[in-house]
Write a protein that holds these residues in place. Structure first.
Motif, PDB file in Angstrom:
ATOM      1  N   ARG A 166       0.823  -1.206   0.000  1.00  0.00           N
ATOM      2  CA  ARG A 166       0.000   0.000   0.000  1.00  0.00           C
ATOM      3  C   ARG A 166       0.865   1.269   0.000  1.00  0.00           C
ATOM      4  NH1 ARG A 166      -2.309  -1.085   4.235  1.00  0.00           N
ATOM      5  NH2 ARG A 166      -1.201   0.262   5.694  1.00  0.00           N
ATOM      6  N   LYS A 167       1.896   1.292   0.820  1.00  0.00           N
ATOM      7  CA  LYS A 167       2.724   2.506   0.934  1.00  0.00           C
ATOM      8  C   LYS A 167       3.550   2.763  -0.324  1.00  0.00           C
ATOM      9  CE  LYS A 167       3.092   2.711   5.977  1.00  0.00           C
ATOM     10  NZ  LYS A 167       3.992   2.748   7.147  1.00  0.00           N
ATOM     11  N   GLY A 183       1.414   4.252  -3.019  1.00  0.00           N
ATOM     12  CA  GLY A 183       1.213   5.686  -2.786  1.00  0.00           C
ATOM     13  C   GLY A 183       2.395   6.509  -3.260  1.00  0.00           C
ATOM     14  N   TYR A 184       3.595   6.026  -2.925  1.00  0.00           N
ATOM     15  CA  TYR A 184       4.813   6.728  -3.354  1.00  0.00           C
ATOM     16  C   TYR A 184       4.917   6.757  -4.877  1.00  0.00           C
ATOM     17  CZ  TYR A 184       9.676   6.889  -4.909  1.00  0.00           C
ATOM     18  OH  TYR A 184      10.822   7.157  -5.595  1.00  0.00           O
ATOM     19  N   LYS A 193       2.182   8.881  -6.767  1.00  0.00           N
ATOM     20  CA  LYS A 193       2.395  10.319  -6.590  1.00  0.00           C
ATOM     21  C   LYS A 193       3.562  10.808  -7.446  1.00  0.00           C
ATOM     22  CE  LYS A 193       3.205  13.848  -3.039  1.00  0.00           C
ATOM     23  NZ  LYS A 193       3.414  14.093  -1.584  1.00  0.00           N
ATOM     24  N   SER A 212      -2.669   6.511 -11.117  1.00  0.00           N
ATOM     25  CA  SER A 212      -3.571   5.990 -10.091  1.00  0.00           C
ATOM     26  C   SER A 212      -3.741   4.491 -10.287  1.00  0.00           C
ATOM     27  CB  SER A 212      -4.929   6.696 -10.165  1.00  0.00           C
ATOM     28  OG  SER A 212      -5.540   6.448 -11.427  1.00  0.00           O
TER      29      SER A 212
END
Length: 461
Positions: free
Chosen positions: A82-83, A86-87, A90, A95
């Motif tokens: 998950r992390k 996100g990185y 971004k 997406s």
């Protein structure tokens, strides 16, 4: 199709791979690699995962690690995945997920395959690739991601000695069959282990974990004999909402079982009638020998157990229990869908009209949970006894010389002289833990080998 069951065994490592979606390049420059390592270390800080080997490649992350507990790996992977998504999204203005799906994992028999898998992983890293445990395990360079496995530490008394011995293993000619076996086990999420290791796990989870390619068990093993479960499926409140269960009165489903796995707490009761022995596996278990090569002598012609106490292994049928890695807190209930105990017309309902578990099903689940906990204790006791070196091979046979016929083999019993030769502190510890009482019951039960012949004679008459 049901998801592959993930198996957890305390202090056993897991071979894991997480692939990108459609071979997407998820590490596009060195900063991506470094960001992933930072996230990896942050996620692992509270999850108790000892990573022994790893490699980061453009479209996947592969590693070998020992989880501290049942849910350590799954929670770590969820947080890591998950992390980094996100990185990555971004940074590259996108997406959606970047992962192919769930990670794949394979439980490892460390004594046989640990170094092979470490080398398998690290040889995937190009020569100058720094994002791999090869830098630490092979070159003794600093890497905070890596935690040495106990077997790696045993390679030497200094880091230099360990690196030297590991380098010898690393540079040796690869066993292509073993490499292929490791790859297939990970891809299919089978256990990476020998037959005996896998069979022992199957006893714990109550379901087949091996692939057909592994072949049949050796003919000289006490483990031979048909399994009670014919068609294990996951219990589902929609598919089985009308299912009812009848009392366990006919035990003929276990008629072909030549041996019955036992809990330590049952040895005295069952040992009063049948010989209790240790299987000849690397990780032995306790079993009652109930056959001289044919059908079970413990079950009468009308499907009854010949004594008043029926072993827990029999009484848990037609249910079984397993854990899933996605939610270790929740147990997965399995049933033998082909069992004659199930019916849609008579018996006690498994589910209430609102879909909730019935009292009957609750009782079955409680029994299964207690059984699994006690079986783990039993296997640990059997392991302690085996590691002490006091077990010896034994067989049951008739006749002598050319007329000799072996009826049962592939099991072990305690050697009294070796038992008495153990140090006083070990014996005292075993007395306190109840291990000596178990051994005494086991040794006494061996007199019942003659009972098996007497039962055969009575049935022939």
């Amino acid at each position: 199709m049901a998801r592959k069951v993930r198996v957890f065994v305390k202090d056993s490592s897991q071979h894991v791979i997480l692939k990108s979606l459609d071979k997407l390049t998820i590490f596009r420059d060195e900063s991506d690699y470094r960001a992933f390592v930072t996230i990896l270390q942050e996620c692992n800080a509270g999850h108790g995962l000892a990573i022994h080997a790893y490699v980061l490649m453009p479209n996947y992350f592969e590693f070998l690690a020992t989880p501290a507990n049942e849910d350590a790996l799954s929670k770590f992977m969820q947080s890591l995945g998950r992390k980094y998504v996100g990185y990555f999204n971004k940074k590259y203005n996108r997406s959606g997920t970047i992962w192919e799906g769930r990670y794949k994992s394979s439980l490892v028999e460390d004594l046989k395959f640990l170094f092979d898998i470490m080398i398998y992983i690290e040889k995937k890293a190009p020569a100058e690739h720094i994002f791999s445990s090869k830098q630490k395990n092979l070159y003794n360079k600093k890497d905070d991601v890596v935690t040495y496995h106990g077997l790696y530490k045993k390679l030497g008394f200094t880091d230099e000695q360990r690196v030297q011995k590991y380098s010898t293993l690393f540079n040796a000619k690869s066993d292509e069959k073993k490499v292929e076996f490791i790859a297939v086990c990970l891809e299919k999420q089978n256990v990476t282990g020998g037959l005996e290791f896998v069979k022992n796990l199957e006893k714990i989870v109550g379901m087949i974990l091996s692939s057909k390619e592994r072949g049949r068990p050796k003919k000289d093993s006490i483990e031979k004999g048909k399994k009670m479960y014919k068609n294990l499926v996951i219990l589902d409140k929609e598919n089985h909402k009308e299912l009812k269960i009848n009392p366990l009165t006919d035990l003929n489903f276990a008629k072909s079982a030549t041996h019955i796995p036992l809990l330590a707490s049952e040895v005295s009761q069952i040992g009063a009638t049948f010989p209790i022995v240790f299987t000849a596996d690397e990780t032995p278990s306790l079993v009652a020998v109930v056959s001289l090569g044919a059908d079970s002598l413990a079950i009468t012609t009308d499907g009854k157990w010949i004594t008043s106490y029926v072993p827990s292994y029999i009484r848990r049928y037609p249910f079984s229990l397993a854990s899933t890695k996605e939610n270790p807190e929740q147990k997965m209930i399995l049933i033998d869908e082909d069992s004659s105990l199930f019916s849609k017309s008579k018996g006690k309902q498994l589910f209430k009209k609102d879909g909730e578990k019935s009292e009957t099903l609750d009782h079955a689940i409680n029994f299964l949970t207690s059984y699994d906990a006690q079986m783990n204790i039993t296997l640990n006791v059997a392991k302690i006894i085996s590691q002490s070196g006091i077990l010896e091979d034994r067989e049951i046979s008739v006749g002598e010389g050319d007329e000799k016929k072996v009826l049962v083999k592939g099991f072990k019993v305690v050697n009294r002289e070796k038992l008495n030769a153990l140090s006083d502190d070990i014996l005292a510890d075993w007395v306190r833990k109840g291990i000596i009482s178990l051994i005494d019951a086991h040794l006494k039960s061996l007199n019942n080998i003659q009972t098996l012949f007497e039962i055969v004679q009575k049935r022939q008459n």
